[in-house]
Design a protein around this motif. Structure first.
Motif, PDB file in Angstrom:
ATOM      1  N   THR A  19       0.826  -1.206   0.000  1.00 47.68           N
ATOM      2  CA  THR A  19       0.000   0.000   0.000  1.00 47.68           C
ATOM      3  C   THR A  19       0.863   1.260   0.000  1.00 47.68           C
ATOM      4  OG1 THR A  19      -0.160   0.037   2.407  1.00 47.68           O
ATOM      5  CG2 THR A  19      -1.858  -1.179   1.231  1.00 47.68           C
ATOM      6  N   ASN A  20       0.198   2.398  -0.158  1.00 46.43           N
ATOM      7  CA  ASN A  20       0.849   3.713  -0.198  1.00 46.43           C
ATOM      8  C   ASN A  20       1.818   3.829  -1.376  1.00 46.43           C
ATOM      9  OD1 ASN A  20      -0.572   4.432   2.111  1.00 46.43           O
ATOM     10  ND2 ASN A  20       1.067   3.754   3.451  1.00 46.43           N
ATOM     11  N   GLN A  23       0.959   6.329  -8.234  1.00 45.51           N
ATOM     12  CA  GLN A  23      -0.027   5.885  -9.225  1.00 45.51           C
ATOM     13  C   GLN A  23       0.510   4.779 -10.119  1.00 45.51           C
ATOM     14  OE1 GLN A  23      -1.705   9.149 -11.356  1.00 45.51           O
ATOM     15  NE2 GLN A  23      -2.809   9.907  -9.579  1.00 45.51           N
ATOM     16  N   GLN A  24       1.801   4.801 -10.400  1.00 47.28           N
ATOM     17  CA  GLN A  24       2.445   3.740 -11.169  1.00 47.28           C
ATOM     18  C   GLN A  24       3.691   3.293 -10.428  1.00 47.28           C
ATOM     19  OE1 GLN A  24       3.123   5.472 -15.057  1.00 47.28           O
ATOM     20  NE2 GLN A  24       1.382   4.335 -15.843  1.00 47.28           N
ATOM     21  N   HIS A  42       1.963  -2.103 -10.992  1.00 49.34           N
ATOM     22  CA  HIS A  42       0.857  -1.338 -10.429  1.00 49.34           C
ATOM     23  C   HIS A  42       0.647  -0.103 -11.288  1.00 49.34           C
ATOM     24  CE1 HIS A  42      -1.657   0.802  -7.621  1.00 49.34           C
ATOM     25  NE2 HIS A  42      -0.821   1.817  -7.661  1.00 49.34           N
ATOM     26  N   ASP A  44      -3.075   1.246 -11.630  1.00 53.61           N
ATOM     27  CA  ASP A  44      -4.490   1.629 -11.629  1.00 53.61           C
ATOM     28  C   ASP A  44      -4.774   2.891 -10.820  1.00 53.61           C
ATOM     29  OD1 ASP A  44      -4.337   0.759  -9.004  1.00 53.61           O
ATOM     30  OD2 ASP A  44      -5.753  -0.892  -9.251  1.00 53.61           O
ATOM     31  N   GLY A  45      -3.749   3.480 -10.206  1.00 55.84           N
ATOM     32  CA  GLY A  45      -3.930   4.721  -9.459  1.00 55.84           C
ATOM     33  C   GLY A  45      -4.498   4.551  -8.067  1.00 55.84           C
ATOM     34  N   SER A  46      -4.737   3.309  -7.628  1.00 56.37           N
ATOM     35  CA  SER A  46      -5.347   3.078  -6.310  1.00 56.37           C
ATOM     36  C   SER A  46      -4.355   3.224  -5.161  1.00 56.37           C
ATOM     37  CB  SER A  46      -5.960   1.680  -6.251  1.00 56.37           C
ATOM     38  OG  SER A  46      -4.940   0.689  -6.267  1.00 56.37           O
ATOM     39  N   GLY A  47      -3.056   3.079  -5.429  1.00 53.52           N
ATOM     40  CA  GLY A  47      -2.065   3.140  -4.367  1.00 53.52           C
ATOM     41  C   GLY A  47      -1.836   1.807  -3.687  1.00 53.52           C
ATOM     42  N   THR A  48      -2.516   0.756  -4.150  1.00 50.24           N
ATOM     43  CA  THR A  48      -2.398  -0.568  -3.540  1.00 50.24           C
ATOM     44  C   THR A  48      -2.261  -1.621  -4.626  1.00 50.24           C
ATOM     45  OG1 THR A  48      -3.785   0.090  -1.677  1.00 50.24           O
ATOM     46  CG2 THR A  48      -3.552  -2.261  -2.042  1.00 50.24           C
ATOM     47  N   THR A  49      -1.379  -2.581  -4.386  1.00 45.36           N
ATOM     48  CA  THR A  49      -1.298  -3.749  -5.260  1.00 45.36           C
ATOM     49  C   THR A  49      -1.291  -4.988  -4.391  1.00 45.36           C
ATOM     50  OG1 THR A  49      -0.208  -4.667  -7.210  1.00 45.36           O
ATOM     51  CG2 THR A  49       1.223  -3.904  -5.448  1.00 45.36           C
ATOM     52  N   GLU A  50      -1.865  -6.040  -4.890  1.00 39.67           N
ATOM     53  CA  GLU A  50      -2.029  -7.281  -4.141  1.00 39.67           C
ATOM     54  C   GLU A  50      -1.089  -8.343  -4.685  1.00 39.67           C
ATOM     55  OE1 GLU A  50      -5.474 -10.587  -4.094  1.00 39.67           O
ATOM     56  OE2 GLU A  50      -6.139  -8.597  -3.497  1.00 39.67           O
TER      57      GLU A  50
END
Length: 86
Positions: A19-20, A23-24, A42, A44-50
């Protein structure tokens, strides 16, 4: 930058959230000896990748210590380490 485990107790799918992020970002996960485990893109601009706690060969990772390396398109980087306990 924060990595946290969001694993449901009593079964279910394993995952770790990075997290945090900007955007890319590209996150590389490596063994302590430097072998590449997985690369996460990453954007998608969410700030999180799983991360599903699987290798690039779709195998569950072994218990142990790992490094992560986050890089942004503008050249910023961050290196950290975490442990996986199965």
């Amino acid at each position: 930058f924060t990595a946290r485990s969001d694993t449901p107790r009593g079964g279910g799918r394993q995952r770790t959230l990075f997290t945090n992020l900007t955007q890319q970002a590209t996150t590389g996960i490596y063994t302590i000896s430097g072998n590449l485990v997985r690369i996460l893109e990453h954007g998608d601009g969410s700030g999180t990748t799983e991360w599903d706690v699987r290798t690039r060969f779709d195998l569950l990772v072994a218990s142990g210590n790992y490094y992560y390396h986050v890089a942004t398109p503008d050249g910023r980087t961050h290196l950290g380490r975490f442990a996986v306990i199965n």
